[in-house]
Design a protein around this motif. Structure first.
Motif, PDB file in Angstrom:
ATOM      1  N   ASP A 102       0.799  -1.265   0.078  1.00 33.79           N
ATOM      2  CA  ASP A 102      -0.099   0.025  -0.048  1.00 33.79           C
ATOM      3  C   ASP A 102       0.798   1.229   0.012  1.00 33.79           C
ATOM      4  O   ASP A 102       1.458   1.661   1.483  1.00 33.79           O
ATOM      5  N   TYR A 104       0.048   4.217   0.104  1.00 29.01           N
ATOM      6  CA  TYR A 104      -0.619   5.251   0.632  1.00 29.01           C
ATOM      7  C   TYR A 104      -0.102   5.114   2.091  1.00 29.01           C
ATOM      8  O   TYR A 104      -0.131   6.103   3.074  1.00 29.01           O
ATOM      9  N   GLY A 105       0.191   3.787   2.376  1.00 25.75           N
ATOM     10  CA  GLY A 105       0.311   3.429   4.038  1.00 25.75           C
ATOM     11  C   GLY A 105       1.912   3.578   4.460  1.00 25.75           C
ATOM     12  O   GLY A 105       2.184   3.427   5.396  1.00 25.75           O
ATOM     13  N   SER A 106       2.668   3.284   3.227  1.00 24.40           N
ATOM     14  CA  SER A 106       3.922   2.787   3.685  1.00 24.40           C
ATOM     15  C   SER A 106       4.912   4.053   3.750  1.00 24.40           C
ATOM     16  O   SER A 106       6.177   3.917   3.922  1.00 24.40           O
ATOM     17  N   LEU A 107       4.506   5.251   3.334  1.00 24.92           N
ATOM     18  CA  LEU A 107       5.489   6.400   3.659  1.00 24.92           C
ATOM     19  C   LEU A 107       4.521   7.357   4.605  1.00 24.92           C
ATOM     20  O   LEU A 107       3.391   7.659   4.570  1.00 24.92           O
ATOM     21  N   HIS A 155       1.313  12.969  -0.081  1.00 26.48           N
ATOM     22  CA  HIS A 155      -0.117  13.055  -0.314  1.00 26.48           C
ATOM     23  C   HIS A 155       0.007  13.904  -1.874  1.00 26.48           C
ATOM     24  O   HIS A 155      -1.041  13.803  -2.072  1.00 26.48           O
ATOM     25  N   ARG A 162       4.207   7.343  -5.709  1.00 25.86           N
ATOM     26  CA  ARG A 162       4.547   6.857  -4.468  1.00 25.86           C
ATOM     27  C   ARG A 162       5.358   5.675  -4.169  1.00 25.86           C
ATOM     28  O   ARG A 162       6.427   5.446  -3.131  1.00 25.86           O
TER      29      ARG A 162
ATOM     30  N   ARG C   2      -9.420   1.809  -4.096  1.00 23.68           N
ATOM     31  CA  ARG C   2      -9.604   2.362  -3.008  1.00 23.68           C
ATOM     32  C   ARG C   2     -11.048   3.254  -3.009  1.00 23.68           C
ATOM     33  O   ARG C   2     -11.432   3.450  -4.068  1.00 23.68           O
ATOM     34  N   ASP C   7      -7.379  11.094   0.907  1.00 21.25           N
ATOM     35  CA  ASP C   7      -6.108  10.790   1.427  1.00 21.25           C
ATOM     36  C   ASP C   7      -5.125  12.099   1.228  1.00 21.25           C
ATOM     37  O   ASP C   7      -4.132  11.796   1.416  1.00 21.25           O
ATOM     38  N   THR C   8      -5.387  13.104   0.851  1.00 22.91           N
ATOM     39  CA  THR C   8      -4.500  14.036   0.549  1.00 22.91           C
ATOM     40  C   THR C   8      -4.651  14.963   1.961  1.00 22.91           C
ATOM     41  O   THR C   8      -5.675  15.036   2.413  1.00 22.91           O
ATOM     42  N   ALA C   9      -3.421  15.618   2.363  1.00 27.10           N
ATOM     43  CA  ALA C   9      -3.448  16.358   3.595  1.00 27.10           C
ATOM     44  C   ALA C   9      -4.163  17.705   3.167  1.00 27.10           C
ATOM     45  O   ALA C   9      -5.031  18.020   4.237  1.00 27.10           O
ATOM     46  N   ARG C 195       0.572   1.125  11.185  1.00 23.49           N
ATOM     47  CA  ARG C 195       0.615   1.796   9.595  1.00 23.49           C
ATOM     48  C   ARG C 195       1.880   1.155   8.967  1.00 23.49           C
ATOM     49  O   ARG C 195       3.032   0.787   9.784  1.00 23.49           O
ATOM     50  N   ASP C 196       1.917   0.975   8.024  1.00 17.78           N
ATOM     51  CA  ASP C 196       2.900   0.264   7.414  1.00 17.78           C
ATOM     52  C   ASP C 196       4.280   0.918   7.304  1.00 17.78           C
ATOM     53  O   ASP C 196       5.319   0.559   7.140  1.00 17.78           O
ATOM     54  N   PHE C 197       4.223   2.493   7.233  1.00 25.70           N
ATOM     55  CA  PHE C 197       5.532   3.214   7.454  1.00 25.70           C
ATOM     56  C   PHE C 197       6.346   2.951   8.645  1.00 25.70           C
ATOM     57  O   PHE C 197       7.391   3.002   8.516  1.00 25.70           O
ATOM     58  N   VAL C 198       5.712   2.601   9.636  1.00 31.75           N
ATOM     59  CA  VAL C 198       6.279   2.104  10.998  1.00 31.75           C
ATOM     60  C   VAL C 198       6.960   0.853  10.763  1.00 31.75           C
ATOM     61  O   VAL C 198       8.276   0.860  10.955  1.00 31.75           O
ATOM     62  N   SER C 200       7.984  -0.410   7.892  1.00 32.56           N
ATOM     63  CA  SER C 200       8.892   0.133   7.057  1.00 32.56           C
ATOM     64  C   SER C 200      10.437   0.576   7.645  1.00 32.56           C
ATOM     65  O   SER C 200      11.624   0.219   7.335  1.00 32.56           O
TER      66      SER C 200
END
Ligand SMILES: Nc1ncnc2c1ncn2[C@@H]1O[C@H](COP(=O)(O)OP(=O)(O)O)[C@@H](O)[C@H]1O
Ligand code: SF4
Ligand SMILES: [Mg+2]
Lengths: 326, 317, 305
Positions: A102, A104-107, A155, A162, C2, C7-9, C195-198, C200
């Motif tokens: 994903d 969207y989730g990995s960054l 984003h 991404r 999705r 999902d944009t800030a 979350r995946d970024f953690v 990662s």
């Protein structure tokens, strides 16, 4: 190819504790990965395929020591890495990198792209700030981003871009093994091939070894050297990519291949296609785990589980692996 | 189940033990230990005398040893003597406890009787006029400083209207129900206003959450009338968290009681503790504070059990 | 693929702003707070302009009704009430904010540790938090406020300082004011750490401290803001009640709480004196609560419209 494989996994098991329902139910165990063994040689690309929920992600994370395995052995370049603490794993973390499904989730949404790509360098104390920034720019350009993108936030990018950022981050430490967990599954089909091409180019230019995970056989066909098919936490067939696609021997593999959409004909619904959902790993079937859905299932299949057998080139876990045409 | 109960009992015991030591230690840090007080009362006492007295009372020993001595005596039923009331501590404590139980009991009933239905009414149609009004009032209640509200009540009902007493309790043997009750009206009103807003908000939040659950939506879609849905399914689910939160609030309620009792000169546990601290009556303050803590911990424990009993999903780990 | 998830800030900010604007009470709260804060901040200026002094005693002019010279009248020593209210507000708001910031730091640290490490540490820290919440805090704070700082072994330069009552009340209130923040931060950290970024970051070898500070904490800004806003109100209430009881900020430094200390004795003589300080506390706290509630709604990640 050298003799020691880059990654060698033996009898790897990963179970998750699951809390039962009801006030007096005890804990039960979900076996997400069950006695899996495989080896991965330098420069090789091994694809791991199977329906969603069959344990691919769990296997990848256990092999990378991101979720410690319950039992079994993982050897990296010949040395055992199970049971190592975070500190002892740090050198390994430089050599093995992950790419996630994903983008969207990995960054981390709060970091600019430049910082995201340079983070691994920072963590390993490589170079000073300016050097790291320079390196990040070069990496970004290699994966097809622009130097001007470095100060933008995740984003502000599309899914494909991404994933490029994630790839740049993954190769920043010059790893030898990249574990890519469904890197293109979340992307539009048109973008998928761009990312696959990028991964292929990097493999060639950097002599990377890939453990490539996908639930989509089509993606794997022209990308992998070898394919391992997983079902309910176990590998049921493994062979060189061409062999597997041309002469699949496990009924599950055949069903997966038959289910592939063929251009011009749409999705096939002929006999041999998979029906129903895979059983719950909490309550796996007796005997061969595939028997409730297998067109060839016989009494024997309900009673005893076939082992993964065959020469090292082509292994199959099926009592009737020698019957039935392609 | 027994494991769960046991774990909670242990936890409560640990909290009580830690609290008793901390409070004992803090009491020792208050200005004026008994010897200081004697010195200020009698200027003839020399510093040698003081040291001798300290040794006599054991005040020169290390804090842990003094604490353990005190603890031993307390476990043996000797809670010491109250300077302020000139009575053994339990005798000073029990009448105050009765008064506070009465005050808090009436308040809690009233507050829940008003707050829970109000919270439900607000939750049934979130963001409606009703919800808006109820929310506004609930926030007003939460945001009112209780001591100031008490002053306002006295100004209005005692100073200007002169219909209710500004404080105290009925003289002993004061006859007639009203004679007794009129002293309770303002404190109860004050404390109820201070706590009802919180109860309303808890109920509203829990109810909105319960109504959000899928099966409730299904029941609603299938045409079970709103009243039946709300009362039948959601209420039970909503009450589960509310029970816990309300019980976690006993400590807050008691803090409110301390303010209310102090401003209205109502002789309950709160005022007793305040007076004891301010009047250097450390035996009394220590025991009273620990006793209140004990009662609150027991209340929490009962609520935990009620929660476990109400919620079939919880596992008694 | 999705869903229509934002999902944009930028989109999230816009959405949050839209939801926030629906909360008219929250906006009103923000405006009221801004006005109160600027009045308090400019108190010395206002005093100069009006030619009033917050300390000037005028025994011939006790309990004066409101007049041109004294907009809100005078107190029992003939001091101008209006200016004292402004100066009291300075102290009350400053103490409230400082104590909340300290409390929020404590709460964030505890919540982050509990949420990130999970397991036993989480159970331990949350049991601790629950215990603190369940305790009868006011009497405990009274004990703390009454403790003799000399006996605690603090340097006498500090103990004798004019502002010691300020430091003490900030410390005391912060000591118990962190629980809301801790619980909210823990809940949010539990989600973010999945979350995946953690994962990662772990994957390239980042340590626990780095993951907490660089990857988790910055993603917890909204719950921290909401919990802090909601805590300021409670902290101001606590400060005011302790000061009212004579245990908080010590005269001659005025605060909204200690301006009410004498009001009770004077209730029969000058009931009006009890009105204004309490009213200001009430308005401040309710404005903060409205603001916090609005922010909570606006920043709620689960909300969809
Ligand atoms: N942390 C976890 N706790 C419990 N069960 C899990 C956990 N992670 C994965 N599983 C279960 O393990 C099985 C395999 O999951 P996964 O490895 O994600 O499959 P895949 O990647 O092939 O889709 C699934 O049944 C999933 O529900
Ligand atoms: S062992 Fe039996 S059930 Fe299993 S795949 Fe082979 S034929 Fe089918
Ligand atoms: Mg997966």
């Amino acid at each position: 190819m050298s003799d020691t494989p880059i990654l060698e996994v033996r009898d790897l098991c990963k179970r998750f504790p699951v809390r039962g329902k009801g006030p007096f139910a005890g804990k039960s165990w979900l076996a997400a990965v069950n006695a899996v063994s495989f080896r991965l040689d330098k420069g090789e690309t091994l694809a791991l395929v199977g329906e969603s929920g069959c344990g691919k992600t769990t296997l990848a994370r256990a092999a990378a020591m991101l979720q410690p395995p319950t039992s079994g052995s993982v050897r990296f370049e010949g040395s055992e890495i199970t049971g190592l603490g975070n500190r002892s794993l740090k050198p390994l973390r430089r050599r093995v990198q992950m790419i996630f499904q994903d983008p969207y989730g990995s960054l981390n949404p709060r970091l600019p792209v430049g910082a995201i790509i340079a983070e691994p360098l920072l963590v390993h104390g490589l170079g000073d700030k300016a050097e790291r920034r320079q390196k990040a720019v070069r990496l970004a350009e290699q994966v097809g981003l622009k130097a001007g993108d470095m100060s933008r936030y995740p984003h502000q990018f599309s899914g494909g871009q991404r994933q490029r950022i994630a790839i740049a981050r993954a190769i920043a430490l010059q790893p030898c093994l990249v574990i890519a967990d469904e890197p293109v599954s979340a992307l539009d089909v048109s973008i998928q091939s761009q990312i696959l091409n990028l991964l292929r180019d990097l493999r060639d230019s950097r002599r990377l070894t890939y453990l490539f995970i996908s639930h989509d056989l089509a993606v794997v066909r022209h990308f992998a050297d070898r394919v391992a098919v997983m079902y309910l936490g176990r590998i049921v067939e493994t062979a060189a990519a061409e062999t597997l696609f041309d002469a699949p021997r496990h009924p599950y593999t055949r069903a997966l291949i038959a289910a592939q959409p063929v251009i011009g004909r749409g999705k096939r619904t002929a006999a041999g296609c998979l029906s129903g959902d895979p059983p719950s790993p909490l309550d796996p079937p007796s005997g061969c785990p595939f028997h409730p859905r297998c067109p060839l299932a016989a009494a024997l299949c309900r009673e005893s589980r076939p082992e993964l057998e065959g020469d090292s080139g082509h292994q199959v876990a099926c009592h009737f692996k020698n019957e039935g045409g392609t | 189940m027994t494991g769960f109960l046991f774990q909670r009992l242990i936890q409560s015991a640990v909290v009580l033990a830690v609290m008793s030591f901390v409070i004992y230690w803090l009491m020792g840090l208050m200005p004026g230990d008994p010897i200081d007080l004697m010195i200020s009362a009698d200027p003839k006492i020399t510093s040698e005398d003081a040291a001798r007295l300290r040794a006599l009372y054991g005040l020169d020993k290390p804090i842990t040893e003094r604490y353990l001595n005190w603890l031993g005596a307390a476990v043996g039923g000797d809670f010491g003597f109250s300077r302020l009331y000139a009575k053994p501590v339990p005798e000073a404590l029990l009448p105050a406890l009765a008064n506070t139980v009465r005050l808090l009991g009436i308040t809690l009933c009233l507050s829940l009787l008003i707050g829970l239905p109000a919270g439900m009414a607000a939750a049934i149609r979130p963001y409606s006029k009703t919800d808006y009004t109820i929310n506004l009032l609930a926030f007003a209640g939460i945001s009112l400083p209780a001591f100031w509200l008490a002053l306002l009540l006295i100004i209005v009902f005692s100073v200007f209207l002169g219909v209710l007493p500004a404080g105290g309790v009925a003289a002993l043997g004061g006859d007639g129900f009203w004679d007794q009750a009129k002293y309770l009206v303002l404190p109860v009103a004050n404390l109820t206003i201070a706590s009802v807003g919180g109860h309303t908000r808890y109920m509203r939040a829990a109810m909105i959450e319960a109504l959000r659950q899928d099966y409730i939506r299904t029941a609603r879609a299938k045409g079970a009338g709103p009243a039946r849905v709300v009362l039948g399914h959601a209420l039970r689910n909503a009450l589960i968290p509310v029970v816990t939160i309300v019980s976690l609030d006993f400590g807050f309620l008691f803090s409110g009681a301390l303010i209310t009792e102090t401003v209205f000169a109502y002789p309950g546990m709160g005022k007793l503790i305040f007076d004891a601290i301010m009047g250097n009556d450390y035996n009394l303050a220590l025991v009273a504070l620990l006793f209140v803590t004990l009662l609150i911990l027991i209340g929490n424990l009962l609520a935990d059990l009620a929660y476990a009993w109400l919620d079939p999903r919880i596992s008694y780990r | 693929m999705r869903g229509p998830m934002v999902d944009t800030a930028d989109g999230m900010m816009a959405l949050a702003l839209k939801r926030f604007r629906r909360h008219r009470l929250a906006i009103a709260g923000a405006v009221v707070l801004a006005v109160l804060a600027s009045l308090a901040a400019t108190a010395p200026l206002i005093a100069t302009i009006l030619g009033l002094d917050w300390e000037a005693v005028d025994l011939l002019n006790r309990f004066a009704p409101s007049s041109a010279a004294h907009p809100l009248g005078t107190d029992e020593l003939g001091r101008d009430l209006f200016i004292r209210l402004l100066y009291g507000g300075r102290i009350s708001l400053l103490v409230g904010l400082t104590a909340t910031v300290v409390a929020a730091l404590i709460g964030t640290a505890i919540g982050l540790l509990a949420g990130f490490y999970g397991g036993r540490l989480d159970a331990l820290l949350m049991r601790f938090t629950d215990s603190v919440i369940a305790l009868p805090l006011l009497p405990l704070l009274i004990v703390l406020a009454a403790v003799d700082l000399d006996k605690l072994g603090l340097p006498s330069s500090l103990v004798q300082s004019q502002y010691v009552s300020l430091y003490r009340i900030i410390a005391i209130v912060a000591l118990v004011g962190w629980t809301t923040v801790a619980r909210l931060v823990r809940g949010a950290a539990l989600t973010v750490r999945e979350r995946d970024f953690v994962l990662s970051a772990r994957g390239y070898g980042a340590g626990g401290f780095r993951i907490m500070t660089v990857h988790i904490l910055p993603n917890l800004i909204s719950p921290v803001i909401v919990a802090t806003t909601l805590s300021v109100g409670n902290v101001i209430l606590l400060e005011s009640v302790l000061s009212f009881l004579g245990l908080g900020i010590q005269p001659p430094i005025p605060s909204w709480g200690n301006l009410l200390t004498n009001a009770q004795e004077l209730i029969w003589t000058a009931p009006g004196l009890a009105m204004w300080p309490g009213m200001l506390i009430f308005i401040t706290v309710i404005a903060l609560n409205f603001l916090g509630d609005g922010l909570q709604d606006a920043l709620d990640p689960k909300a969809t419209d």
